[in-house]
Motif scaffolding. Structure first.
Motif, PDB file in Angstrom:
ATOM      1  N   TYR A 137      15.025  11.776   6.266  1.00  0.00           N
ATOM      2  CA  TYR A 137      13.562  12.238   6.480  1.00  0.00           C
ATOM      3  C   TYR A 137      12.572  11.430   5.474  1.00  0.00           C
ATOM      4  N   GLU A 138      13.175  11.360   4.250  1.00  0.00           N
ATOM      5  CA  GLU A 138      12.443  10.819   3.035  1.00  0.00           C
ATOM      6  C   GLU A 138      11.985   9.213   3.525  1.00  0.00           C
ATOM      7  N   GLU A 139      13.067   8.422   4.171  1.00  0.00           N
ATOM      8  CA  GLU A 139      12.945   7.133   4.423  1.00  0.00           C
ATOM      9  C   GLU A 139      11.871   6.950   5.427  1.00  0.00           C
ATOM     10  N   LEU A 140      11.942   8.033   6.595  1.00  0.00           N
ATOM     11  CA  LEU A 140      11.033   7.977   7.797  1.00  0.00           C
ATOM     12  C   LEU A 140       9.719   8.503   7.455  1.00  0.00           C
ATOM     13  N   PHE A 141       9.598   9.488   6.517  1.00  0.00           N
ATOM     14  CA  PHE A 141       8.320   9.927   6.055  1.00  0.00           C
ATOM     15  C   PHE A 141       7.483   8.831   5.284  1.00  0.00           C
ATOM     16  N   LEU A 142       8.275   8.171   4.514  1.00  0.00           N
ATOM     17  CA  LEU A 142       7.476   7.168   3.798  1.00  0.00           C
ATOM     18  C   LEU A 142       6.965   5.983   4.619  1.00  0.00           C
ATOM     19  N   TYR A 143       7.908   5.581   5.668  1.00  0.00           N
ATOM     20  CA  TYR A 143       7.468   4.386   6.311  1.00  0.00           C
ATOM     21  C   TYR A 143       6.453   5.051   7.292  1.00  0.00           C
ATOM     22  N   MET A 144       6.404   6.064   7.781  1.00  0.00           N
ATOM     23  CA  MET A 144       5.266   6.347   8.643  1.00  0.00           C
ATOM     24  C   MET A 144       3.985   6.942   7.922  1.00  0.00           C
ATOM     25  N   PHE A 145       4.371   7.350   6.465  1.00  0.00           N
ATOM     26  CA  PHE A 145       3.057   7.364   5.769  1.00  0.00           C
ATOM     27  C   PHE A 145       2.174   6.077   5.431  1.00  0.00           C
ATOM     28  N   LYS A 146       3.040   4.923   5.341  1.00  0.00           N
ATOM     29  CA  LYS A 146       2.462   3.770   5.086  1.00  0.00           C
ATOM     30  C   LYS A 146       1.930   3.240   6.296  1.00  0.00           C
ATOM     31  N   MET A 147       2.442   3.532   7.337  1.00  0.00           N
ATOM     32  CA  MET A 147       1.922   3.204   8.714  1.00  0.00           C
ATOM     33  C   MET A 147       0.393   3.905   9.029  1.00  0.00           C
ATOM     34  N   ASN A 148       0.531   5.188   8.541  1.00  0.00           N
ATOM     35  CA  ASN A 148      -0.534   5.923   8.906  1.00  0.00           C
ATOM     36  C   ASN A 148      -1.762   5.579   8.039  1.00  0.00           C
ATOM     37  N   ILE A 149      -1.388   5.221   6.553  1.00  0.00           N
ATOM     38  CA  ILE A 149      -2.393   4.895   5.776  1.00  0.00           C
ATOM     39  C   ILE A 149      -3.109   3.446   6.204  1.00  0.00           C
ATOM     40  N   LEU A 150      -2.237   2.564   6.630  1.00  0.00           N
ATOM     41  CA  LEU A 150      -2.666   1.443   7.164  1.00  0.00           C
ATOM     42  C   LEU A 150      -3.467   1.709   8.205  1.00  0.00           C
ATOM     43  N   LYS A 151      -3.147   2.478   9.182  1.00  0.00           N
ATOM     44  CA  LYS A 151      -4.052   2.549  10.523  1.00  0.00           C
ATOM     45  C   LYS A 151      -5.461   2.879  10.297  1.00  0.00           C
ATOM     46  N   LEU A 152      -5.319   4.351   9.421  1.00  0.00           N
ATOM     47  CA  LEU A 152      -6.693   4.774   9.212  1.00  0.00           C
ATOM     48  C   LEU A 152      -7.475   3.808   8.352  1.00  0.00           C
ATOM     49  N   ASN A 153      -6.934   2.927   7.537  1.00  0.00           N
ATOM     50  CA  ASN A 153      -7.584   2.114   6.446  1.00  0.00           C
ATOM     51  C   ASN A 153      -8.303   1.087   7.611  1.00  0.00           C
ATOM     52  N   ASN A 154      -7.382   0.450   8.502  1.00  0.00           N
ATOM     53  CA  ASN A 154      -7.840  -0.561   9.547  1.00  0.00           C
ATOM     54  C   ASN A 154      -9.038  -0.104  10.185  1.00  0.00           C
TER      55      ASN A 154
END
Length: 658
Positions: free
Chosen positions: A202-219
């Protein structure tokens, strides 16, 4: 504390650990097992036997096939007196004395009343089931030896980062990370092991999707560059091309045009099957950018591919007087200095190259577009480094390894996606055969027929040298065989990853110029190399490759209007390999690959900068990924990350990347 200070880590072991990408104590404790051997007593009726007992006779050794030996003795399990046979373990004889208690693991042959052992251990079985971790290893270090080193590392004050916010840990009753890491290498019961695995996944997947969601919102908040080119101007360029765009190529460039001329900053993934024509879409994207007065950078993974793209671009768009340059590691120091100066002054409009494009010395005057080809071969940091060379640069990622749409929307959730499925007209579908090793004469006949037509042949082997552990066809052996069959008539070349870049380029250029007719290679030819005269692809030990990788290799032929062939040679896994006989659609093949083997095969082992999961698996843990996606999004919106220093720094870092 350094890795070489761990008990048992000498220079030789350190070198082996480094090859496994274990460079620190933290790397070692986070090098997780991929499965577990459950050691508990079974009956002789079960398929796999684990049983303890007493040696009843002096072991006898016999020899056969020169280097092979067989060790045999009588064994009393308490319920049965049987024979035990184990191969190539003669060194055990001195310790296998009568009345010694041992545990035997293997298969029981009822008719012969014999256990064919795969392992013998001294002592009796534990009362409770024991979970033994099994790790991915390389020659020179066993899984058991690796576990010993990990256990030594666990006794140190090893460091680790906590990524899951406390409120989510409480919500799912996750274990503390340190406890999870210890449990996973040294499990004491199935419940703790399961909880530890779930925590770390869960930690690995959470961290990966956290990065993806930040990038998405930032974009979403990123404004793009202003471009005034009309679509009519783009169509005029398209009309002058010496070929007609396919429907998917046209729709992809239309989507890209809309991105580039909108206020939104482009962040798009272009997925296209092998040979579907992604490159021309990338070229047209650079043309749009050029007419708008901005510089473009196209980054590819190899020098051969960089030169290929450079020459193709010059040939197609020579009449537009676009100042185009190539920059690779082999560019001379004098030329590099001149290119750096002209990029900074804005004299160069388009630069095509390898990772040399992202070195510190490279500065752009007005970089408006960044394209990375074979994007999964570059890590997040490499792509970001290139993107950051231009303050507002639009980004296009390209990949010839299509992944199923459902997964793509999650994995590349921060990007828009364009797909090219239709193939350029005039191409004939590659005819694929599946042959057994006993049918090699038919394969050689096909090769000879194509060579007589002045066509060229790829021959692929999975290994460079002989391996003691596995019996696979290797490059050296194939070179011998091919020389025996064709050496007097045709020139044979060899290409593999251990060669120096200059040697690789020389061999590849000779093959492109038809100075070499048969190229024996490992999978280094998988990406991007275009030799239209090559019509035949022979792949030995095909069962060792994933379907997507085989499809990539097949895509090296059939890049012209000639009939091309791909021959898969394998005595195993016929049902799985039959998928390649039934379809040439890379999207369908990737779906099958995902079902059969999971995500690892799509991206390559420890290859993708985005997809290095140490314990999670996209296919098996997809439901958990979706939960982590929602949790991470909610965490960002509610600023739940503020309690975690690492996540807070990550948010600031990503949001300041631009």
């Amino acid at each position: 504390m350094e890795l070489n200070e761990i008990k048992g880590v000498g220079p030789k072991t350190l070198n082996l650990l480094n090859k496994l990408e274990i460079n620190t104590i933290n790397d070692l404790v986070e090098y997780y097992p991929y499965r577990y051997e459950v050691i508990k007593r079974t009956s002789l009726e079960e398929e796999r036997v684990i049983i303890d007992g007493i040696i009843e006779s002096i072991p006898q050794v016999s020899f056969f096939n020169k280097k092979m030996n067989r060790l045999m003795f009588n064994f009393n399990t308490g319920d049965n007196l049987c024979k035990v046979v184990i191969f190539n373990r003669m060194f055990l004889k001195a310790n296998l004395k009568p009345n010694t208690i041992i545990t035997v693991i293997g298969k029981y042959d009822k008719d012969k009343n014999t256990i064919i052992a795969s392992d013998i251990r001294f002592g009796q079985l534990p009362e409770k089931p024991k979970y033994e971790p099994i790790y991915h290893t390389i020659n020179g270090i066993s899984s058991r030896e690796l576990n010993k080193l990990v256990l030594s590392a666990l006794e140190t004050d090893f460091s680790y980062n906590e990524y899951i916010p406390t409120y989510l840990k409480d919500k799912y009753k996750f274990l503390p990370k340190r406890e999870s890491i210890i449990n996973i290498h040294k499990p004491n019961n199935s419940n703790n092991l399961k909880n530890s695995i779930n925590t770390l996944k869960y930690e690995e997947l959470f961290l990966y999707m956290f990065k993806m969601n930040i990038l998405k919102l930032n974009n979403k908040n990123n404004l793009g560059l202003k471009r005034n080119i009309t679509f009519k101007t783009l169509e005029e360029v398209i009309d002058k091309l010496p070929f007609t765009l396919t429907k998917d190529q046209y729709s992809s460039i239309s989507e890209i045009y809309d991105d580039l001329t909108s206020e939104k900053r482009m962040n798009r993934l272009l997925q296209g099957d092998v040979g579907s024509g992604k490159t021309i879409v990338a070229f047209l994207t650079m043309i749009i950018n050029y007419f708008s007065g901005y510089q473009s950078a196209l980054m590819v993974p190899t020098e051969i591919l960089a030169h290929q793209h450079y020459n193709s671009f010059i040939k197609l768009f020579d009449s537009y007087n676009i100042n185009t340059e190539i920059l690779t590691g082999k560019t001379s120091a004098k030329d590099k200095k001149d290119i750096y100066r002209r990029l900074k002054s804005g004299e160069i409009d388009i630069i095509i190259g390898t990772h040399a494009l992202i070195t510190e010395n490279v500065e752009y005057k007005n970089l408006g577009l960044v394209i990375t080809d074979e994007q999964h071969r570059f890590g997040v940091n490499q792509r970001s480094n290139l993107r950051n060379k231009g303050a507002l640069a639009d980004v296009l990622y390209m990949s010839a390894t299509p992944i199923p749409r459902t997964y793509a929307l999650t994995i590349y959730g921060d990007m828009d996606i364009s797909n090219i499925k239709t193939m350029p007209s005039g191409r004939k579908e590659v005819i694929t055969y599946l042959k057994k090793e006993s049918e090699i004469k038919e394969v050689l006949t096909l090769m000879y027929q194509e060579l007589k037509l002045n066509h060229q042949v790829y021959v692929i082997a999975p290994l460079i040298e002989d391996s003691d552990k596995i019996d696979l066809t290797n490059v050296n052996k194939l070179e011998e065989q091919m020389n025996k069959a064709f050496g007097k008539l045709y020139t044979i070349g060899v290409l593999h990853g251990k060669m120096k870049q200059q040697e690789k380029d020389e061999v590849m250029n000779k093959f492109k110029n038809n100075d070499i007719q048969i190229l024996i290679s490992t999978t280094v030819i998988e990406v991007g190399i275009d030799v239209p005269n090559a019509t035949t692809m022979i792949i030995f030990d095909a069962y060792r490759f994933g379907l997507s990788q085989l499809h990539q290799l097949r895509g090296r032929v059939g890049r012209n209007n000639l009939q091309s062939y791909c021959v898969l040679i394998s005595n195993y896994e016929k049902e799985r390999l039959d998928v390649l006989l039934e379809t040439t659609d890379g999207f369908k093949i990737s779906e099958e690959d995902f079902k059969l083997r999971g995500s690892g095969d799509l991206f390559g082992v420890r290859q993708s900068g985005d997809m290095i999961f140490k314990i999670a698996n996209l296919k098996n843990d997809y439901k958990m990924l979706l939960v982590a996606k929602d949790d991470s999004y909610e965490c960002i919106l509610n600023k739940g990350y503020l309690e975690n220093d690492y996540l807070t720094k990550l948010v600031n870092q990503i949001c300041n990347l631009d």
